[in-house]
Design a protein around this motif. Structure first.
Motif, short mmCIF file in Angstrom:
data_model
loop_
_atom_site.label_atom_id
_atom_site.label_comp_id
_atom_site.label_asym_id
_atom_site.label_seq_id
_atom_site.Cartn_x
_atom_site.Cartn_y
_atom_site.Cartn_z
N HIS A 198 0.87 -1.18 0.00
CA HIS A 198 0.00 0.00 0.00
C HIS A 198 0.91 1.24 0.00
O HIS A 198 1.95 1.24 0.68
N PRO A 199 0.52 2.31 -0.71
CA PRO A 199 1.39 3.49 -0.76
C PRO A 199 1.49 4.26 0.56
O PRO A 199 2.23 5.26 0.63
N GLU A 200 0.79 3.81 1.62
CA GLU A 200 1.00 4.41 2.93
C GLU A 200 2.29 3.88 3.57
O GLU A 200 2.72 4.38 4.61
N CYS A 201 2.90 2.86 2.96
CA CYS A 201 4.21 2.37 3.46
C CYS A 201 5.28 3.39 3.10
O CYS A 201 5.12 4.20 2.18
N LYS A 202 6.42 3.31 3.81
CA LYS A 202 7.50 4.29 3.59
C LYS A 202 8.08 4.14 2.18
O LYS A 202 8.07 3.04 1.61
N PRO A 203 8.64 5.23 1.64
CA PRO A 203 9.20 5.18 0.28
C PRO A 203 10.24 4.08 0.07
O PRO A 203 10.27 3.44 -0.98
N ASP A 204 11.11 3.82 1.09
CA ASP A 204 12.13 2.78 0.87
C ASP A 204 11.51 1.38 0.80
O ASP A 204 12.03 0.50 0.11
N VAL A 205 10.38 1.20 1.47
CA VAL A 205 9.66 -0.08 1.38
C VAL A 205 8.97 -0.16 0.01
O VAL A 205 9.05 -1.19 -0.69
N CYS A 206 8.31 0.93 -0.38
CA CYS A 206 7.63 0.95 -1.70
C CYS A 206 8.64 0.69 -2.82
O CYS A 206 8.32 0.01 -3.81
N ALA A 207 9.86 1.22 -2.66
CA ALA A 207 10.87 1.06 -3.72
C ALA A 207 11.23 -0.42 -3.92
O ALA A 207 11.73 -0.80 -4.98
N MET A 208 11.00 -1.26 -2.94
CA MET A 208 11.34 -2.68 -3.05
C MET A 208 10.16 -3.52 -3.55
O MET A 208 10.28 -4.74 -3.70
N ALA A 209 9.01 -2.87 -3.79
CA ALA A 209 7.79 -3.63 -4.13
C ALA A 209 7.70 -3.92 -5.63
O ALA A 209 8.27 -3.22 -6.46
N ASP A 210 6.93 -4.98 -5.95
CA ASP A 210 6.64 -5.29 -7.36
C ASP A 210 5.37 -4.58 -7.81
O ASP A 210 5.15 -4.40 -9.00
N ILE A 232 1.94 -9.65 1.16
CA ILE A 232 0.97 -8.55 1.17
C ILE A 232 1.39 -7.48 2.17
O ILE A 232 1.38 -7.71 3.39
N GLY A 233 1.69 -6.29 1.65
CA GLY A 233 2.16 -5.19 2.49
C GLY A 233 1.07 -4.19 2.79
O GLY A 233 1.20 -3.00 2.46
N THR A 234 0.01 -4.65 3.39
CA THR A 234 -1.03 -3.75 3.90
C THR A 234 -1.72 -4.47 5.04
O THR A 234 -1.28 -5.57 5.44
N GLU A 235 -2.78 -3.88 5.57
CA GLU A 235 -3.43 -4.45 6.76
C GLU A 235 -3.64 -5.96 6.58
O GLU A 235 -4.03 -6.43 5.50
N ILE A 236 -3.39 -6.68 7.64
CA ILE A 236 -3.27 -8.13 7.60
C ILE A 236 -4.52 -8.84 7.07
O ILE A 236 -4.45 -9.93 6.50
N SER A 237 -5.70 -8.19 7.20
CA SER A 237 -6.95 -8.81 6.75
C SER A 237 -6.93 -9.07 5.24
O SER A 237 -7.57 -10.01 4.76
N ILE A 238 -6.20 -8.27 4.48
CA ILE A 238 -6.20 -8.43 3.01
C ILE A 238 -5.54 -9.76 2.63
O ILE A 238 -5.98 -10.44 1.70
N GLN A 239 -4.51 -10.14 3.39
CA GLN A 239 -3.86 -11.43 3.13
C GLN A 239 -4.87 -12.56 3.34
O GLN A 239 -5.00 -13.48 2.53
#
Ligand code: 13P
Ligand code: SF4
Length: 306
Positions: A198-210, A232-239
């Protein structure tokens, strides 16, 4: 009473009492199953405007129920658990942003929808995580004051380098908790998985995402992808929801820290009591707040569909 019996009672009561249930994708599965509309905050805002029932129950957090009220002021809007706030929405108030605006008189104020109705009264246009890039691109002004989430703001700014973004240091404490060590650990454990954040994650985390996207964006991407494994890098319910939706694929959470206590605070029993007229809170906003705050929601929907 078991879960299925409670769900059946909710379904019966919502028909009897002319109620439509909207539920954000972070809500528990047993709540999503009895909802009429589910999705991310943009989809729910658009859906809320189309509902014909006289009562709407918004199973999510307070700013989402306020958004429903702004879009349908003549309807009765309820939040099943009055304690379900949003840590980000509570970070910045009207007094603070009024002061900041004085320093940036030429900027258009872009408010993430995760803000209070009161703060929206002094903003120009709202965005959600799924609509932010498109809407900021369409705004005629090239100078944007983006509040409150600096992580989402930095992501949007990176997609529109031709515009000037002024960001403040706010954001979602849940998503901002995740760091690059969490990413490295998850990738080590699941080397074949794609990382969706999710884009609410920090930029360095987003930079590592697919892939970077809203809650619905992440769900649609994972469901449509030929890939078999996802972190899945957002609230755990989505996983969890994705695991039910795509039983043949594997979903892992990026970190156990990704639990939003506010989103988790609404239970099926809260929803039942609310639908039965025995609990929850009716959202009441004064006419002036509705008129002024609604302008930036209307502008979001206008630009989003233009
Ligand atoms: P979405 O805009 O993806 O629905 O996200 C809302 C939210 O609160 C994310 O933390
Ligand atoms: Fe607010 Fe973050 Fe919870 Fe979303 S996950 S509702 S932004 S605190």
């Amino acid at each position: 009473m078991n879960i299925v019996e409670l769900q059946q009672k909710i379904i019966r009561l919502k028909k009897e009492r002319d109620i439509c249930i909207l539920a954000h994708s972070y809500q528990a599965k047993e709540i999503l199953e009895v909802a009429d509309f589910t999705g991310d905050s943009y989809k729910l805002s658009v859906d809320a405007g189309k509902v014909s029932n006289s009562r709407i129950v918004m199973s999510g957090v307070r700013f989402m129920a306020e958004t429903c009220k702004l879009l349908s002021p003549e309807k009765h809007i309820y939040l099943p658990n009055p304690d379900a706030g949003c840590a980000m929405a509570d970070q910045m108030d009207r007094a603070l942003i009024s002061q900041v605006k004085e320093h940036y008189p030429e900027h258009t104020v872009v408010a993430y929808i995760n803000t209070t109705a009161e703060l929206k009264t002094i903003c120009d246009v709202c965005v959600t995580s799924s609509s932010a890039v498109e809407i900021c691109r369409k705004i005629r002004n090239d100078k944007l004051l983006f509040i409150p989430d600096c992580n989402l703001g930095a992501y949007v700014a990176s997609q529109i380098p031709e515009k000037e973004f002024k960001l403040l240091s706010g954001g979602c404490p849940i998503h901002a908790c995740v760091n690059t060590d969490d990413v490295r650990k998850a990738r080590r454990l699941h080397p074949d998985a794609l990382l969706l954040v999710h884009p609410e994650c920090k930029p360095d985390v987003c930079a590592m995402a697919d892939y970077i996207g809203s809650t619905s964006g992440i769900m649609e991407y994972a469901a449509a992808s030929p890939h078999q494994e996802f972190i899945i890098g957002t609230e755990i319910s989505i996983q969890e929801h994705l695991q039910y939706r795509c039983p043949g694929k594997r979903f892992y959470y990026l970190s156990q820290k990704l639990i939003c206590p506010n989103m988790k605070s609404t239970t099926l029993m809260d929803l039942y009591r609310c639908v039965a007229g025995e609990g929850g809170e009716e959202i009441l906003l004064d006419t002036d707040t509705i008129t002024r705050a609604r302008r930036c929601i209307d502008e979001m929907i206008r630009l989003g569909s233009a």
